[in-house]
Design an enzyme around this catalytic site. Structure first.
Site, PDB file in Angstrom:
ATOM      1  N   GLY A   7       3.720   0.368 -15.888  1.00 23.77           N
ATOM      2  CA  GLY A   7       5.078   0.763 -15.517  1.00 23.77           C
ATOM      3  C   GLY A   7       5.948  -0.465 -15.405  1.00 23.77           C
ATOM      4  O   GLY A   7       5.798  -1.253 -14.468  1.00 23.77           O
ATOM      5  N   ARG A  10      12.626  -1.078 -13.638  1.00 28.33           N
ATOM      6  CA  ARG A  10      13.359  -2.123 -12.901  1.00 28.33           C
ATOM      7  C   ARG A  10      12.476  -2.830 -11.887  1.00 28.33           C
ATOM      8  O   ARG A  10      12.543  -4.053 -11.731  1.00 28.33           O
ATOM      9  CB  ARG A  10      14.562  -1.512 -12.210  1.00 28.33           C
ATOM     10  CG  ARG A  10      15.704  -1.151 -13.144  1.00 28.33           C
ATOM     11  CD  ARG A  10      16.871  -0.555 -12.397  1.00 28.33           C
ATOM     12  NE  ARG A  10      16.497   0.680 -11.717  1.00 28.33           N
ATOM     13  CZ  ARG A  10      17.301   1.362 -10.912  1.00 28.33           C
ATOM     14  NH1 ARG A  10      18.516   0.916 -10.661  1.00 28.33           N
ATOM     15  NH2 ARG A  10      16.900   2.487 -10.342  1.00 28.33           N
ATOM     16  N   GLY A  12       8.825  -2.511 -11.620  1.00 30.92           N
ATOM     17  CA  GLY A  12       7.581  -2.979 -12.208  1.00 30.92           C
ATOM     18  C   GLY A  12       7.760  -4.182 -13.108  1.00 30.92           C
ATOM     19  O   GLY A  12       6.966  -5.134 -13.074  1.00 30.92           O
ATOM     20  N   ARG A  31       4.967   3.050 -21.439  1.00 26.77           N
ATOM     21  CA  ARG A  31       5.152   3.961 -22.566  1.00 26.77           C
ATOM     22  C   ARG A  31       6.186   3.412 -23.546  1.00 26.77           C
ATOM     23  O   ARG A  31       6.171   3.751 -24.722  1.00 26.77           O
ATOM     24  CB  ARG A  31       5.593   5.340 -22.071  1.00 26.77           C
ATOM     25  CG  ARG A  31       4.502   6.107 -21.335  1.00 26.77           C
ATOM     26  CD  ARG A  31       4.953   7.520 -21.020  1.00 26.77           C
ATOM     27  NE  ARG A  31       6.178   7.535 -20.219  1.00 26.77           N
ATOM     28  CZ  ARG A  31       6.840   8.645 -19.894  1.00 26.77           C
ATOM     29  NH1 ARG A  31       6.394   9.823 -20.310  1.00 26.77           N
ATOM     30  NH2 ARG A  31       7.936   8.572 -19.165  1.00 26.77           N
ATOM     31  N   SER A 121       9.374  -2.808  -0.702  1.00 30.30           N
ATOM     32  CA  SER A 121      10.821  -2.828  -0.498  1.00 30.30           C
ATOM     33  C   SER A 121      11.389  -4.124  -1.056  1.00 30.30           C
ATOM     34  O   SER A 121      10.766  -5.178  -0.959  1.00 30.30           O
ATOM     35  CB  SER A 121      11.159  -2.713   0.993  1.00 30.30           C
ATOM     36  OG  SER A 121      12.555  -2.739   1.208  1.00 30.30           O
ATOM     37  N   LYS A 173       6.294   2.667   4.820  1.00 28.87           N
ATOM     38  CA  LYS A 173       7.434   2.581   3.899  1.00 28.87           C
ATOM     39  C   LYS A 173       8.335   3.811   4.049  1.00 28.87           C
ATOM     40  O   LYS A 173       9.566   3.717   3.934  1.00 28.87           O
ATOM     41  CB  LYS A 173       6.936   2.467   2.468  1.00 28.87           C
ATOM     42  CG  LYS A 173       8.047   2.419   1.408  1.00 28.87           C
ATOM     43  CD  LYS A 173       9.025   1.282   1.632  1.00 28.87           C
ATOM     44  CE  LYS A 173       9.865   0.950   0.406  1.00 28.87           C
ATOM     45  NZ  LYS A 173      10.541   2.062  -0.218  1.00 28.87           N
ATOM     46  N   HIS A 176      10.367   3.199   7.077  1.00 29.96           N
ATOM     47  CA  HIS A 176      11.300   2.135   6.694  1.00 29.96           C
ATOM     48  C   HIS A 176      12.516   2.730   5.981  1.00 29.96           C
ATOM     49  O   HIS A 176      13.668   2.389   6.286  1.00 29.96           O
ATOM     50  CB  HIS A 176      10.567   1.138   5.792  1.00 29.96           C
ATOM     51  CG  HIS A 176      11.440   0.197   5.014  1.00 29.96           C
ATOM     52  ND1 HIS A 176      12.137   0.585   3.888  1.00 29.96           N
ATOM     53  CD2 HIS A 176      11.716  -1.126   5.191  1.00 29.96           C
ATOM     54  CE1 HIS A 176      12.802  -0.451   3.403  1.00 29.96           C
ATOM     55  NE2 HIS A 176      12.574  -1.491   4.166  1.00 29.96           N
ATOM     56  N   ASN A 177      12.295   3.634   5.034  1.00 31.70           N
ATOM     57  CA  ASN A 177      13.399   4.211   4.284  1.00 31.70           C
ATOM     58  C   ASN A 177      14.242   5.154   5.149  1.00 31.70           C
ATOM     59  O   ASN A 177      15.458   5.246   4.976  1.00 31.70           O
ATOM     60  CB  ASN A 177      12.877   4.947   3.047  1.00 31.70           C
ATOM     61  CG  ASN A 177      12.598   3.995   1.904  1.00 31.70           C
ATOM     62  OD1 ASN A 177      12.278   2.833   2.118  1.00 31.70           O
ATOM     63  ND2 ASN A 177      12.696   4.484   0.693  1.00 31.70           N
ATOM     64  N   GLU A 180      16.490   2.977   6.957  1.00 32.99           N
ATOM     65  CA  GLU A 180      17.486   2.510   5.990  1.00 32.99           C
ATOM     66  C   GLU A 180      18.616   3.528   5.831  1.00 32.99           C
ATOM     67  O   GLU A 180      19.802   3.166   5.802  1.00 32.99           O
ATOM     68  CB  GLU A 180      16.788   2.265   4.654  1.00 32.99           C
ATOM     69  CG  GLU A 180      17.678   1.835   3.507  1.00 32.99           C
ATOM     70  CD  GLU A 180      16.878   1.761   2.227  1.00 32.99           C
ATOM     71  OE1 GLU A 180      17.134   2.570   1.320  1.00 32.99           O
ATOM     72  OE2 GLU A 180      15.970   0.900   2.139  1.00 32.99           O
TER      73      GLU A 180
END
Length: 310
Positions: A7, A10, A12, A31, A121, A173, A176-177, A180
């Site tokens: 992957g 943006r 990866g 891919r 993050s 996470k 965390h979001n 956010e």
């Protein structure tokens, strides 16, 4: 160290680049053949398939997945299982539900394969600034792969931690979001109040810059708000439409299951839902009720011919 990266979007692609800059050997697959070629131009070893990627890695292998959550992640893991060997490790750095990560860890463990869920993050700034990593899984696997995590993090001793067993990384996470969402909503509401106080003629970009230094509300999110306002103080080119990745929803759902109140995060999520509605039915009903019981004025819908629709 040597690692496979599946992957190259943006996140990866930038993570693969940061690992290459840190001196690691990165075997890449996506891919999109163009994405693989781009990674090769940066020094990665491109693979033509999952089989090719696994075949190029030395045992014990480490394969990092950075694909969308849901079916793409599930299908990738299912495809990797027959290709990997006992002692290999699969790492998922996407925004997966922690319950899915726990289930995936069990499925991989039944095949002798370790699983690490890595809450990641940093967004598009991670390449330059580093990523905050919240990592779940076996402690001994974390320690073996620590050089990888240290390279991705802002510093070897900052922005990374082993937070618990499989599932714990994505749980942290998720929270965390949720936080956010609430922080973003607070900034948005505060600046909107100032924008509405037209008699003072507030210079919002200037105020944002002032708050960045010494203020108790300074943060990276405020830095980004200051940048956005400097580029376009009135934000005229944007629509008031705010999406969500799903993690705020999961945070709210978890708060309900645990009976832990989270009113601010919940309201921030609801505000995002409202931002996507054009002429929401609920608001129309509020207007209708106010008119029914008090005879208060309402604003009529304008038809295509310009007439009021009563």
């Amino acid at each position: 160290m040597e690692i496979g990266m599946i992957g190259l979007g943006r996140m990866g692609g930038n993570m693969a680049q940061r690992l290459l800059q840190g001196g690691h050997t990165v075997i890449t697959y996506d891919r999109s053949s163009e994405a693989v070629t781009a990674s090769q131009n940066l020094g990665a070893v491109g693979a033509s398939s999952l089989e090719d990627l696994v075949g190029r890695l030395s045992q014990p292998r480490a394969v990092w997945i950075m694909v969308p959550d849901g079916a793409p992640t599930e299908n990738t893991i299912d495809s990797l299982i027959p290709l990997l060997s006992s002692g290999d490790t699969v790492l998922d750095g996407g925004n997966a539900n922690y319950k899915d990560s726990m289930r995936r860890a069990e499925k991989l463990a039944s095949n002798g394969i370790d699983f690490m869920d890595v809450g990641t993050s940093g967004g598009i700034w991670g390449l330059a600034e580093g990523y905050a990593l919240m990592i779940g899984g076996k402690k001994e696997v974390y320690e073996r792969l620590e050089p990888i995590f240290q390279t991705l993090a802002p510093a070897k001793d900052k922005g990374l931690s082993h937070v618990g067993p499989a599932g714990a990384g994505h749980f942290v996470k998720m929270v965390h979001n949720g936080i956010e969402y609430a922080m973003m909503q607070a900034y948005a509401e505060g600046f909107e109040i100032m924008a509405a106080k037209e008699e003072f003629g507030f210079d919002l970009p200037k105020i944002a810059q002032t708050w960045r230094h010494g203020s108790v509300v300074r943060s990276w999110l405020l830095d980004l708000a200051a940048d956005a306002l400097a580029e376009e103080p009135g934000l005229e080119s944007l629509q008031a439409y705010v999406g969500d990745s799903g993690e705020g929803r999961w945070t709210v759902q978890e708060s309900v299951e645990l009976a832990v109140p989270a009113p601010v995060i919940t309201l921030a999520l609801q505000a995002r839902f409202r931002s996507r509605q054009d002429q929401p039915f609920g608001a129309k009903l509020l207007a209708a009720l106010r008119n029914q019981f008090g005879g208060h004025a309402v604003k009529a819908t304008i038809t295509e011919d310009g007439a009021d629709k009563q």
